[in-house]
Scaffold this motif. Sequence first.
Motif, PDB file in Angstrom:
ATOM      1  N   GLY A  40      24.621-105.118  31.236  1.00  0.00           N
ATOM      2  CA  GLY A  40      24.922-104.678  32.521  1.00  0.00           C
ATOM      3  C   GLY A  40      24.102-103.342  32.862  1.00  0.00           C
ATOM      4  N   SER A  41      24.023-102.587  32.015  1.00  0.00           N
ATOM      5  CA  SER A  41      23.235-101.226  32.074  1.00  0.00           C
ATOM      6  C   SER A  41      22.037-101.491  32.066  1.00  0.00           C
ATOM      7  N   VAL A  42      21.369-102.541  31.080  1.00  0.00           N
ATOM      8  CA  VAL A  42      20.024-102.770  31.109  1.00  0.00           C
ATOM      9  C   VAL A  42      19.638-103.347  32.461  1.00  0.00           C
ATOM     10  N   TYR A  43      20.403-104.291  33.071  1.00  0.00           N
ATOM     11  CA  TYR A  43      20.256-104.949  34.291  1.00  0.00           C
ATOM     12  C   TYR A  43      20.100-103.735  35.465  1.00  0.00           C
ATOM     13  N   ALA A  44      21.165-103.087  35.247  1.00  0.00           N
ATOM     14  CA  ALA A  44      21.195-101.818  36.414  1.00  0.00           C
ATOM     15  C   ALA A  44      19.977-101.066  36.434  1.00  0.00           C
ATOM     16  N   LEU A  45      19.391-100.828  35.152  1.00  0.00           N
ATOM     17  CA  LEU A  45      18.049 -99.949  35.126  1.00  0.00           C
ATOM     18  C   LEU A  45      16.972-100.646  35.734  1.00  0.00           C
TER      19      LEU A  45
END
Lengths: 328, 291
Positions: free
Chosen positions: B15-20
């Motif tokens: 999710g962090s990657v998607y968020a970035l």
Amino acid sequence: MSKRVPLLAGTVVLIAGFSLSMLLADYHLRLLNLAAISAIAVIGLNFAFGYAGLISLGHAAFVGTGAYGVALLTTLFAWSPWLALPVAVAGTAVLAMFIGIPLLRLKGHYLALATLGFNVSFSIVAANWIEVTGGTNGISRIPELQIAGHALANERSYLWFASLVLALLAAVATLIHGSRHGRAMIAVRDDETASSMTGIDVTRVKLVAFVLSAVYAAVAGGLFAFHMRFISPEDFGYAHSITYLAMLVVGGEGSILGALLGSLLVTFLPEWLRFLGSAYLAFFGLFVLAILIFLPSGFAGIRRQGSFRRHGRIKMPALIAASKEARS
Amino acid sequence: MTDLIQLLINGLALGSVYALAAIGFVIVYSATGVVNFAAGQFVMFGTFAGVAMLLNAQLPWPVGYGAALIAMALFGALFFAVLYLPLRASPVVTIIIGTVAIGITMQNAALLAFGSWPFRLPSPVEGINLTIAGATISAHAVAVVIVTALMVVLLWLLFFRTSLGIGMRAVAQDVKAARLMGLKVNRLLALSWILAALLAGIAGLMLGPMWFADTSMGDPIALKAFAATIIGGFGSLPGAIVGGLFVGLSEVLGASYVSSAYKDLISFGIMILFLLLRPQGVFGERIQDRG
């Protein structure tokens, strides 16, 4: 618009189709068949995007429902292709209506993303609902079309049939374009508020354009299934929706001639640029970008700008025409 | 329970990657009004910039990461010059198709340069595992969450504590007024593209060790970033973070508890529901109907 234009459009498509079918070799006939099928889908997309300004990134999903519809009806239930095609098209129209009613409240990039989500969902279901769709293996052994006992087994005879359907649908599209409904779509694209002030039911016009686009897509899908006689989910991924949109943009949005030109050009471009090899797509992206920058109304737009100057007068905008009709 | 902790951390990392990726997308959208359909290809370029620097050039990772990010910043500037400047006066639909077209070119270019064989991008914390409450978790997943949190703090400092960031926000709010205030608008607009490319680059470098680096990875990431943006709220930075984490968690939890074949349908289904019921998302867009 005179009644002669649709007749002319249809005749030109027919003559071009028949004469090319005599001149070209089998491989090029195959490409021409695919171009004709794409052209039907793109003329459909032109209703939604070119006229009504609804950006749809889910057009391939409607092509897919048409194709899966005829494939399932003919293989699972052994229906006649001639019965399966209209039923699949009607089914797609109903689906488009149910999807359109909630989705068409969205505008611009919201609509683009929602239709993209619809196309992706369609692909996921088609690839994973194995009992019905055969999953990624697809559906094979779709029967061939037969006319009066003659099977359309080779590329040449199929092209005759495809040109006939395309000519008919192009003529109908030209009629719709010239009618009150076509002008209402264009008026809605140009200014929603103003067109609702003139008495146009904006929601209904959008829905009609969207359903019409899905109907054309479903016909294209059905023809595709009968032509290839094998379909799989990757034939209807959202990349194909983007291709249809690119065809329309390259040819000229809002123009049936543009839809025809764009489908032909984008289908044959890889063939003409074979020397590019695997770098073709890199070129294709830049090519579309160049068209957007330097020819914003596509190849059909070159001609339109010319005729505009010749007549030296501005055609009555669709909105004014529509408002006159509403008042009379 | 240990399974759940493991899934939660992995979901948060993804999710962090998607968020970035979604933050990069939102920065460009709020500053320039452009819906960048090539956003996923930006992340793919980030991963492959890492492949080029770490695997092909064999640079040590701090140098390699730095070089990859410099390459991404340059690419952001190039994208600004080639796509945004010529098309900025065009209708939104034209720009959308333009970004799609460039995305196709980017993917094909990466395929030509790197081939279709997937790469395995190493992580600086390769092979290290942590044990948290009995659950074994890769250090990379934890590092991804920490780096993302750090990036969010840095972005907040940039946008609210530096004159540069305040200028960028001013341009995002009203280009004309910003120009009248003497801001160098074009430079700030270019900077938002560069910033978006940098964030996509970081996302790509962190994603590399989690997935195989494959030139066709851009589209799935773009779709997730779009879903995250819609769910969080178009144009909202906190929305991009919340949406990204939600999509990552629903993907990982959905795959193990519901169905791995239909895991993506969950996030898209929720995205479409949001579009229909609450198109402004959780945090809402400041300016309605901007597109």
